[in-house]
Motif scaffolding. Structure first.
Motif, PDB file in Angstrom:
ATOM      1  N   GLU A 167       4.697  11.387 -21.903  1.00 23.19           N
ATOM      2  CA  GLU A 167       5.340  10.513 -20.917  1.00 23.19           C
ATOM      3  C   GLU A 167       5.477  11.227 -19.581  1.00 23.19           C
ATOM      4  O   GLU A 167       5.342  10.619 -18.520  1.00 23.19           O
ATOM      5  CB  GLU A 167       6.723  10.061 -21.405  1.00 23.19           C
ATOM      6  CG  GLU A 167       6.689   8.803 -22.225  1.00 23.19           C
ATOM      7  CD  GLU A 167       8.096   8.242 -22.471  1.00 23.19           C
ATOM      8  OE1 GLU A 167       8.884   8.112 -21.519  1.00 23.19           O
ATOM      9  OE2 GLU A 167       8.400   7.958 -23.646  1.00 23.19           O
ATOM     10  N   THR A 168       5.747  12.508 -19.625  1.00 20.03           N
ATOM     11  CA  THR A 168       5.834  13.276 -18.377  1.00 20.03           C
ATOM     12  C   THR A 168       4.474  13.306 -17.689  1.00 20.03           C
ATOM     13  O   THR A 168       4.373  13.160 -16.470  1.00 20.03           O
ATOM     14  CB  THR A 168       6.347  14.712 -18.662  1.00 20.03           C
ATOM     15  OG1 THR A 168       7.698  14.610 -19.128  1.00 20.03           O
ATOM     16  CG2 THR A 168       6.299  15.600 -17.428  1.00 20.03           C
ATOM     17  N   GLY A 192      11.486  25.439 -18.639  1.00 17.28           N
ATOM     18  CA  GLY A 192      11.225  24.478 -19.705  1.00 17.28           C
ATOM     19  C   GLY A 192      11.516  23.037 -19.309  1.00 17.28           C
ATOM     20  O   GLY A 192      11.475  22.126 -20.144  1.00 17.28           O
ATOM     21  N   GLY A 193      11.778  22.834 -18.032  1.00 14.92           N
ATOM     22  CA  GLY A 193      12.117  21.489 -17.562  1.00 14.92           C
ATOM     23  C   GLY A 193      10.939  20.526 -17.569  1.00 14.92           C
ATOM     24  O   GLY A 193      11.120  19.305 -17.544  1.00 14.92           O
ATOM     25  N   GLY A 194       9.730  21.081 -17.559  1.00 16.44           N
ATOM     26  CA  GLY A 194       8.542  20.216 -17.595  1.00 16.44           C
ATOM     27  C   GLY A 194       7.743  20.234 -16.301  1.00 16.44           C
ATOM     28  O   GLY A 194       6.841  19.417 -16.114  1.00 16.44           O
ATOM     29  N   LYS A 195       8.037  21.187 -15.425  1.00 16.90           N
ATOM     30  CA  LYS A 195       7.351  21.246 -14.128  1.00 16.90           C
ATOM     31  C   LYS A 195       5.848  21.517 -14.307  1.00 16.90           C
ATOM     32  O   LYS A 195       5.005  20.825 -13.724  1.00 16.90           O
ATOM     33  CB  LYS A 195       8.001  22.330 -13.226  1.00 16.90           C
ATOM     34  CG  LYS A 195       9.482  22.064 -12.961  1.00 16.90           C
ATOM     35  CD  LYS A 195      10.137  23.146 -12.100  1.00 16.90           C
ATOM     36  CE  LYS A 195      10.181  24.535 -12.701  1.00 16.90           C
ATOM     37  NZ  LYS A 195      11.003  24.624 -13.941  1.00 16.90           N
ATOM     38  N   ALA A 205       4.548  18.356  -2.838  1.00 12.99           N
ATOM     39  CA  ALA A 205       5.749  18.040  -3.620  1.00 12.99           C
ATOM     40  C   ALA A 205       6.404  19.333  -4.075  1.00 12.99           C
ATOM     41  O   ALA A 205       5.733  20.265  -4.517  1.00 12.99           O
ATOM     42  CB  ALA A 205       5.404  17.170  -4.824  1.00 12.99           C
ATOM     43  N   ALA A 206       7.727  19.389  -3.930  1.00 15.39           N
ATOM     44  CA  ALA A 206       8.522  20.527  -4.386  1.00 15.39           C
ATOM     45  C   ALA A 206       9.164  20.144  -5.710  1.00 15.39           C
ATOM     46  O   ALA A 206       9.774  19.078  -5.822  1.00 15.39           O
ATOM     47  CB  ALA A 206       9.583  20.862  -3.347  1.00 15.39           C
ATOM     48  N   LEU A 207       8.990  21.002  -6.737  1.00 17.43           N
ATOM     49  CA  LEU A 207       9.489  20.719  -8.084  1.00 17.43           C
ATOM     50  C   LEU A 207      10.670  21.641  -8.386  1.00 17.43           C
ATOM     51  O   LEU A 207      10.540  22.870  -8.278  1.00 17.43           O
ATOM     52  CB  LEU A 207       8.371  20.949  -9.108  1.00 17.43           C
ATOM     53  CG  LEU A 207       7.316  19.852  -9.304  1.00 17.43           C
ATOM     54  CD1 LEU A 207       6.660  19.418  -7.998  1.00 17.43           C
ATOM     55  CD2 LEU A 207       6.253  20.314 -10.279  1.00 17.43           C
ATOM     56  N   TYR A 208      11.788  21.040  -8.752  1.00 16.85           N
ATOM     57  CA  TYR A 208      13.006  21.803  -9.030  1.00 16.85           C
ATOM     58  C   TYR A 208      13.478  21.538 -10.448  1.00 16.85           C
ATOM     59  O   TYR A 208      13.326  20.416 -10.945  1.00 16.85           O
ATOM     60  CB  TYR A 208      14.142  21.370  -8.094  1.00 16.85           C
ATOM     61  CG  TYR A 208      13.795  21.336  -6.631  1.00 16.85           C
ATOM     62  CD1 TYR A 208      13.994  22.456  -5.827  1.00 16.85           C
ATOM     63  CD2 TYR A 208      13.283  20.182  -6.046  1.00 16.85           C
ATOM     64  CE1 TYR A 208      13.691  22.431  -4.473  1.00 16.85           C
ATOM     65  CE2 TYR A 208      12.977  20.144  -4.688  1.00 16.85           C
ATOM     66  CZ  TYR A 208      13.181  21.266  -3.915  1.00 16.85           C
ATOM     67  OH  TYR A 208      12.884  21.232  -2.588  1.00 16.85           O
ATOM     68  N   ILE A 226      10.895  16.571  -6.438  1.00 14.53           N
ATOM     69  CA  ILE A 226      10.960  16.060  -7.805  1.00 14.53           C
ATOM     70  C   ILE A 226      11.919  16.951  -8.588  1.00 14.53           C
ATOM     71  O   ILE A 226      11.702  18.170  -8.685  1.00 14.53           O
ATOM     72  CB  ILE A 226       9.565  16.045  -8.479  1.00 14.53           C
ATOM     73  CG1 ILE A 226       8.527  15.373  -7.557  1.00 14.53           C
ATOM     74  CG2 ILE A 226       9.638  15.315  -9.818  1.00 14.53           C
ATOM     75  CD1 ILE A 226       7.107  15.408  -8.099  1.00 14.53           C
ATOM     76  N   ARG A 227      12.985  16.358  -9.090  1.00 13.50           N
ATOM     77  CA  ARG A 227      14.017  17.116  -9.806  1.00 13.50           C
ATOM     78  C   ARG A 227      13.942  16.841 -11.299  1.00 13.50           C
ATOM     79  O   ARG A 227      13.945  15.698 -11.729  1.00 13.50           O
ATOM     80  CB  ARG A 227      15.400  16.758  -9.273  1.00 13.50           C
ATOM     81  CG  ARG A 227      15.515  17.138  -7.821  1.00 13.50           C
ATOM     82  CD  ARG A 227      16.876  16.874  -7.190  1.00 13.50           C
ATOM     83  NE  ARG A 227      16.765  17.139  -5.767  1.00 13.50           N
ATOM     84  CZ  ARG A 227      16.750  18.362  -5.221  1.00 13.50           C
ATOM     85  NH1 ARG A 227      16.909  19.425  -6.010  1.00 13.50           N
ATOM     86  NH2 ARG A 227      16.594  18.524  -3.933  1.00 13.50           N
ATOM     87  N   PHE A 228      13.840  17.920 -12.057  1.00 16.26           N
ATOM     88  CA  PHE A 228      13.717  17.844 -13.515  1.00 16.26           C
ATOM     89  C   PHE A 228      15.027  18.281 -14.153  1.00 16.26           C
ATOM     90  O   PHE A 228      15.613  19.278 -13.739  1.00 16.26           O
ATOM     91  CB  PHE A 228      12.617  18.798 -14.015  1.00 16.26           C
ATOM     92  CG  PHE A 228      11.233  18.414 -13.565  1.00 16.26           C
ATOM     93  CD1 PHE A 228      10.820  18.643 -12.260  1.00 16.26           C
ATOM     94  CD2 PHE A 228      10.343  17.843 -14.447  1.00 16.26           C
ATOM     95  CE1 PHE A 228       9.543  18.296 -11.842  1.00 16.26           C
ATOM     96  CE2 PHE A 228       9.061  17.491 -14.046  1.00 16.26           C
ATOM     97  CZ  PHE A 228       8.668  17.709 -12.747  1.00 16.26           C
ATOM     98  N   GLU A 229      15.458  17.550 -15.178  1.00 13.09           N
ATOM     99  CA  GLU A 229      16.620  17.974 -15.959  1.00 13.09           C
ATOM    100  C   GLU A 229      16.279  17.865 -17.427  1.00 13.09           C
ATOM    101  O   GLU A 229      15.593  16.932 -17.847  1.00 13.09           O
ATOM    102  CB  GLU A 229      17.827  17.069 -15.678  1.00 13.09           C
ATOM    103  CG  GLU A 229      18.676  17.541 -14.519  1.00 13.09           C
ATOM    104  CD  GLU A 229      19.907  16.659 -14.335  1.00 13.09           C
ATOM    105  OE1 GLU A 229      20.578  16.353 -15.350  1.00 13.09           O
ATOM    106  OE2 GLU A 229      20.146  16.254 -13.192  1.00 13.09           O
TER     107      GLU A 229
END
Ligand SMILES: Nc1ncnc2c1ncn2[C@@H]1O[C@H](COP(=O)(O)OP(=O)(O)OP(=O)(O)O)[C@@H](O)[C@H]1O
Ligand SMILES: [Mg+2]
Length: 148
Positions: free
Chosen positions: A17-18, A42-45, A35-38, A129-132
């Protein structure tokens, strides 16, 4: 492919899905976009970068975390992809030492993991893009547009 809404939480329940969200995002970012990934380890970046690269037609096996160089380049797809991982960046100033300026001026999509390590050096015209991490298999992603 679906248009992604901005500033809205998406729940991804699997790696696949990611990758699908990343393919949707590929449909919306310009070929010279950034794009900046935060988000945590293990967040999926990196999984997201792999999904986007696949959507662009790059061999996904090439997509791994850049370690020594901090920058990986993926060619052979519809647009070049430059994958930065700033986790090991020692200071924000070191960002330019990586030759980042040169990449910023090239045609291609730039994706930056751990962009917070160089916070105010990252170009203002970008997506964030923020990953949690929600649980073992779930991640929350929020897309936003900076400086439009
Ligand atoms: N819904 C999900 N989306 C993405 N990854 C998931 C999901 N559920 C579980 N995972 C697992 O989480 C891990 C994500 O790893 P990934 O390397 O992409 O994280 P990262 O954010 O790049 O971490 P790092 O900061 O260490 O580079 C993988 O092992 C993946 O299988
Ligand atoms: Mg990573």
């Amino acid at each position: 492919m679906e248009a992604l809404a901005l500033d809205k939480p998406y729940l991804s329940r699997s790696l696949e899905e990611t990758e699908r969200l990343a393919a949707d995002f590929f449909g919306m970012i310009n070929p010279d976009g950034l794009a900046a990934l935060y988000g945590p380890l293990g967040g999926g970046k990196t999984a997201f970068v792999r999904g986007l690269a696949k959507a662009a037609g790059v061999d996904a096996d090439d997509v791994t975390s850049p370690t020594f160089t901090l920058i990986n380049e993926y060619h052979g797809g519809r647009t070049p992809i430059y994958h930065f991982d700033l986790y090991r960046l020692k200071s924000p100033a070191e960002f330019y030492g990586l030759g980042a300026d040169d990449y910023l001026n090239r045609e291609g999509i730039i994706l930056i993991e751990w962009a917070d390590k160089a916070a105010d050096r990252i170009p203002a015209d970008r997506y964030d893009i923020r990953f949690e991490i929600i649980d073992d298999n779930s991640r929350q992603l929020i897309f936003s547009r900076v400086n439009t």
